[in-house]
Design a protein around this motif. Sequence first.
Motif, PDB file in Angstrom:
ATOM      1  N   GLY A 119     -16.167  -2.660 -13.803  1.00 18.22           N
ATOM      2  CA  GLY A 119     -16.776  -1.337 -13.773  1.00 18.22           C
ATOM      3  C   GLY A 119     -15.801  -0.307 -13.228  1.00 18.22           C
ATOM      4  N   GLN A 120     -16.143   0.958 -13.425  1.00 20.48           N
ATOM      5  CA  GLN A 120     -15.218   2.038 -13.106  1.00 20.48           C
ATOM      6  C   GLN A 120     -14.875   2.138 -11.628  1.00 20.48           C
ATOM      7  OE1 GLN A 120     -16.307   5.884 -14.606  1.00 20.48           O
ATOM      8  NE2 GLN A 120     -14.556   6.868 -13.679  1.00 20.48           N
ATOM      9  N   VAL A 121     -15.857   2.105 -10.757  1.00 18.18           N
ATOM     10  CA  VAL A 121     -15.592   2.306  -9.326  1.00 18.18           C
ATOM     11  C   VAL A 121     -14.721   1.187  -8.766  1.00 18.18           C
ATOM     12  CG1 VAL A 121     -16.647   2.460  -7.043  1.00 18.18           C
ATOM     13  CG2 VAL A 121     -17.687   3.658  -8.968  1.00 18.18           C
ATOM     14  N   MET A 122     -15.110  -0.050  -8.976  1.00 15.76           N
ATOM     15  CA  MET A 122     -14.336  -1.182  -8.474  1.00 15.76           C
ATOM     16  C   MET A 122     -12.974  -1.237  -9.158  1.00 15.76           C
ATOM     17  SD  MET A 122     -14.139  -3.860  -6.446  1.00 15.76           S
ATOM     18  CE  MET A 122     -15.811  -3.884  -5.885  1.00 15.76           C
ATOM     19  N   GLY A 123     -12.955  -0.974 -10.450  1.00 16.49           N
ATOM     20  CA  GLY A 123     -11.699  -0.989 -11.190  1.00 16.49           C
ATOM     21  C   GLY A 123     -10.707   0.034 -10.669  1.00 16.49           C
ATOM     22  N   GLU A 124     -11.181   1.222 -10.341  1.00 16.86           N
ATOM     23  CA  GLU A 124     -10.300   2.261  -9.794  1.00 16.86           C
ATOM     24  C   GLU A 124      -9.752   1.866  -8.428  1.00 16.86           C
ATOM     25  OE1 GLU A 124     -12.510   5.903  -9.924  1.00 16.86           O
ATOM     26  OE2 GLU A 124     -12.273   6.096 -12.094  1.00 16.86           O
ATOM     27  N   GLN A 125     -10.566   1.222  -7.612  1.00 14.94           N
ATOM     28  CA  GLN A 125     -10.105   0.757  -6.297  1.00 14.94           C
ATOM     29  C   GLN A 125      -8.995  -0.276  -6.455  1.00 14.94           C
ATOM     30  OE1 GLN A 125     -13.654  -0.584  -4.319  1.00 14.94           O
ATOM     31  NE2 GLN A 125     -14.389   1.486  -3.969  1.00 14.94           N
ATOM     32  N   ILE A 126      -9.180  -1.198  -7.363  1.00 14.22           N
ATOM     33  CA  ILE A 126      -8.164  -2.220  -7.617  1.00 14.22           C
ATOM     34  C   ILE A 126      -6.901  -1.566  -8.175  1.00 14.22           C
ATOM     35  CG2 ILE A 126      -7.600  -4.260  -8.997  1.00 14.22           C
ATOM     36  CD1 ILE A 126     -10.655  -4.930  -8.879  1.00 14.22           C
ATOM     37  N   ARG A 127      -7.072  -0.599  -9.049  1.00 14.76           N
ATOM     38  CA  ARG A 127      -5.926   0.078  -9.671  1.00 14.76           C
ATOM     39  C   ARG A 127      -5.083   0.813  -8.628  1.00 14.76           C
ATOM     40  NH1 ARG A 127      -2.218  -0.330 -13.101  1.00 14.76           N
ATOM     41  NH2 ARG A 127      -1.708   1.483 -14.313  1.00 14.76           N
ATOM     42  N   GLU A 128      -5.713   1.346  -7.577  1.00 12.24           N
ATOM     43  CA  GLU A 128      -4.960   1.992  -6.497  1.00 12.24           C
ATOM     44  C   GLU A 128      -3.989   1.003  -5.856  1.00 12.24           C
ATOM     45  OE1 GLU A 128      -7.428   4.038  -3.664  1.00 12.24           O
ATOM     46  OE2 GLU A 128      -8.500   5.090  -5.271  1.00 12.24           O
ATOM     47  N   ARG A 143       7.813  -1.621  -5.908  1.00 13.63           N
ATOM     48  CA  ARG A 143       8.667  -2.388  -6.817  1.00 13.63           C
ATOM     49  C   ARG A 143       8.879  -3.833  -6.364  1.00 13.63           C
ATOM     50  NH1 ARG A 143      12.421   1.395 -10.079  1.00 13.63           N
ATOM     51  NH2 ARG A 143      12.798  -0.633 -10.969  1.00 13.63           N
ATOM     52  N   LYS A 144       7.839  -4.408  -5.783  1.00 14.70           N
ATOM     53  CA  LYS A 144       7.869  -5.815  -5.402  1.00 14.70           C
ATOM     54  C   LYS A 144       6.437  -6.313  -5.274  1.00 14.70           C
ATOM     55  CE  LYS A 144       8.210  -5.053  -0.432  1.00 14.70           C
ATOM     56  NZ  LYS A 144       8.943  -5.348   0.771  1.00 14.70           N
ATOM     57  N   PRO A 145       6.239  -7.623  -5.399  1.00 19.74           N
ATOM     58  CA  PRO A 145       4.889  -8.176  -5.268  1.00 19.74           C
ATOM     59  C   PRO A 145       4.330  -7.931  -3.862  1.00 19.74           C
ATOM     60  CG  PRO A 145       6.384  -9.793  -6.206  1.00 19.74           C
ATOM     61  CD  PRO A 145       7.222  -8.645  -5.721  1.00 19.74           C
ATOM     62  N   ILE A 146       3.045  -7.739  -3.806  1.00 21.80           N
ATOM     63  CA  ILE A 146       2.346  -7.581  -2.533  1.00 21.80           C
ATOM     64  C   ILE A 146       1.189  -8.573  -2.519  1.00 21.80           C
ATOM     65  CG2 ILE A 146       0.987  -6.043  -1.079  1.00 21.80           C
ATOM     66  CD1 ILE A 146       2.410  -3.687  -2.383  1.00 21.80           C
ATOM     67  N   GLN A 147       1.034  -9.260  -1.412  1.00 25.60           N
ATOM     68  CA  GLN A 147      -0.105 -10.158  -1.262  1.00 25.60           C
ATOM     69  C   GLN A 147      -1.125  -9.457  -0.389  1.00 25.60           C
ATOM     70  OE1 GLN A 147       0.804 -14.182  -0.069  1.00 25.60           O
ATOM     71  NE2 GLN A 147      -1.211 -14.468   0.778  1.00 25.60           N
ATOM     72  N   PHE A 148      -2.364  -9.385  -0.860  1.00 28.63           N
ATOM     73  CA  PHE A 148      -3.419  -8.755  -0.087  1.00 28.63           C
ATOM     74  C   PHE A 148      -4.749  -9.377  -0.453  1.00 28.63           C
ATOM     75  CE2 PHE A 148      -2.375  -6.122  -3.735  1.00 28.63           C
ATOM     76  CZ  PHE A 148      -3.595  -5.998  -4.377  1.00 28.63           C
ATOM     77  N   GLU A 149      -5.724  -9.099   0.368  1.00 21.08           N
ATOM     78  CA  GLU A 149      -7.052  -9.638   0.158  1.00 21.08           C
ATOM     79  C   GLU A 149      -7.970  -8.515  -0.276  1.00 21.08           C
ATOM     80  OE1 GLU A 149     -10.280 -11.803   2.975  1.00 21.08           O
ATOM     81  OE2 GLU A 149      -8.212 -12.508   3.112  1.00 21.08           O
ATOM     82  N   GLU A 150      -8.741  -8.755  -1.324  1.00 20.82           N
ATOM     83  CA  GLU A 150      -9.704  -7.781  -1.813  1.00 20.82           C
ATOM     84  C   GLU A 150     -11.075  -8.419  -1.871  1.00 20.82           C
ATOM     85  OE1 GLU A 150      -7.825  -4.715  -4.873  1.00 20.82           O
ATOM     86  OE2 GLU A 150      -7.756  -6.781  -5.586  1.00 20.82           O
ATOM     87  N   LYS A 151     -12.092  -7.609  -1.664  1.00 17.83           N
ATOM     88  CA  LYS A 151     -13.461  -8.062  -1.857  1.00 17.83           C
ATOM     89  C   LYS A 151     -13.900  -7.573  -3.220  1.00 17.83           C
ATOM     90  CE  LYS A 151     -14.727  -8.327   2.900  1.00 17.83           C
ATOM     91  NZ  LYS A 151     -15.604  -7.926   3.970  1.00 17.83           N
ATOM     92  N   ILE A 207     -16.989  -7.415  -5.830  1.00 21.71           N
ATOM     93  CA  ILE A 207     -18.444  -7.507  -5.884  1.00 21.71           C
ATOM     94  C   ILE A 207     -18.864  -7.849  -7.320  1.00 21.71           C
ATOM     95  CG2 ILE A 207     -20.614  -6.275  -5.571  1.00 21.71           C
ATOM     96  CD1 ILE A 207     -19.064  -4.490  -3.544  1.00 21.71           C
ATOM     97  N   LEU A 208     -19.480  -9.004  -7.433  1.00 20.95           N
ATOM     98  CA  LEU A 208     -20.039  -9.428  -8.706  1.00 20.95           C
ATOM     99  C   LEU A 208     -21.552  -9.283  -8.634  1.00 20.95           C
ATOM    100  CD1 LEU A 208     -17.834 -12.564  -9.390  1.00 20.95           C
ATOM    101  CD2 LEU A 208     -17.567 -10.271 -10.317  1.00 20.95           C
ATOM    102  N   LYS A 209     -22.216  -9.499  -9.709  1.00 21.14           N
ATOM    103  CA  LYS A 209     -23.673  -9.291  -9.757  1.00 21.14           C
ATOM    104  C   LYS A 209     -24.420  -9.996  -8.634  1.00 21.14           C
ATOM    105  CE  LYS A 209     -23.661  -8.896 -14.742  1.00 21.14           C
ATOM    106  NZ  LYS A 209     -24.064  -9.517 -15.984  1.00 21.14           N
ATOM    107  N   ASP A 210     -24.034 -11.206  -8.344  1.00 19.48           N
ATOM    108  CA  ASP A 210     -24.817 -12.011  -7.427  1.00 19.48           C
ATOM    109  C   ASP A 210     -24.217 -12.217  -6.053  1.00 19.48           C
ATOM    110  OD1 ASP A 210     -22.766 -13.520  -8.478  1.00 19.48           O
ATOM    111  OD2 ASP A 210     -23.928 -15.366  -8.576  1.00 19.48           O
ATOM    112  N   ARG A 211     -22.939 -11.765  -5.842  1.00 19.14           N
ATOM    113  CA  ARG A 211     -22.305 -12.052  -4.552  1.00 19.14           C
ATOM    114  C   ARG A 211     -21.019 -11.280  -4.396  1.00 19.14           C
ATOM    115  NH1 ARG A 211     -21.889 -15.710  -8.382  1.00 19.14           N
ATOM    116  NH2 ARG A 211     -19.940 -16.747  -8.801  1.00 19.14           N
ATOM    117  N   VAL A 212     -20.503 -11.280  -3.149  1.00 19.09           N
ATOM    118  CA  VAL A 212     -19.225 -10.659  -2.837  1.00 19.09           C
ATOM    119  C   VAL A 212     -18.193 -11.760  -2.701  1.00 19.09           C
ATOM    120  CG1 VAL A 212     -17.930  -9.333  -1.141  1.00 19.09           C
ATOM    121  CG2 VAL A 212     -20.312  -8.738  -1.629  1.00 19.09           C
ATOM    122  N   HIS A 213     -16.992 -11.545  -3.269  1.00 17.60           N
ATOM    123  CA  HIS A 213     -15.913 -12.538  -3.179  1.00 17.60           C
ATOM    124  C   HIS A 213     -14.740 -11.916  -2.474  1.00 17.60           C
ATOM    125  CE1 HIS A 213     -17.801 -15.464  -5.852  1.00 17.60           C
ATOM    126  NE2 HIS A 213     -18.275 -14.413  -6.453  1.00 17.60           N
TER     127      HIS A 213
END
Length: 76
Positions: A42-51, A60-68, A70-76
């Motif tokens: 979806g747009q809101v979550m997709g834009e957050q990930i795109r940031e 210009r290098k890989p970054i490791q990070f943790e994201e939450k 949100i899917l229909k039934d739960r948060v990952h």
Amino acid sequence: TPAIVTMKDTTGVITFANRKFCQLLNIPEDSVVGQTDEELFGQVMGEQIRERDFEVIKRRKPIQFEEKIILKDRVH
């Protein structure tokens, strides 16, 4: 690996997704490749990930990070 991994081109299109990512979304890999985060989450979550993606491009290098994700039934 227990990590959820994706790779994208500079326009945000997914070029690789590991098995864990596909299992999380419960869709086959060939349905993920070629999609954008906006199309998958979806747009809101997709834009957050795109940031985060822009941060990777800027550094210009890989970054490791943790994201939450949100899917229909739960948060990952």
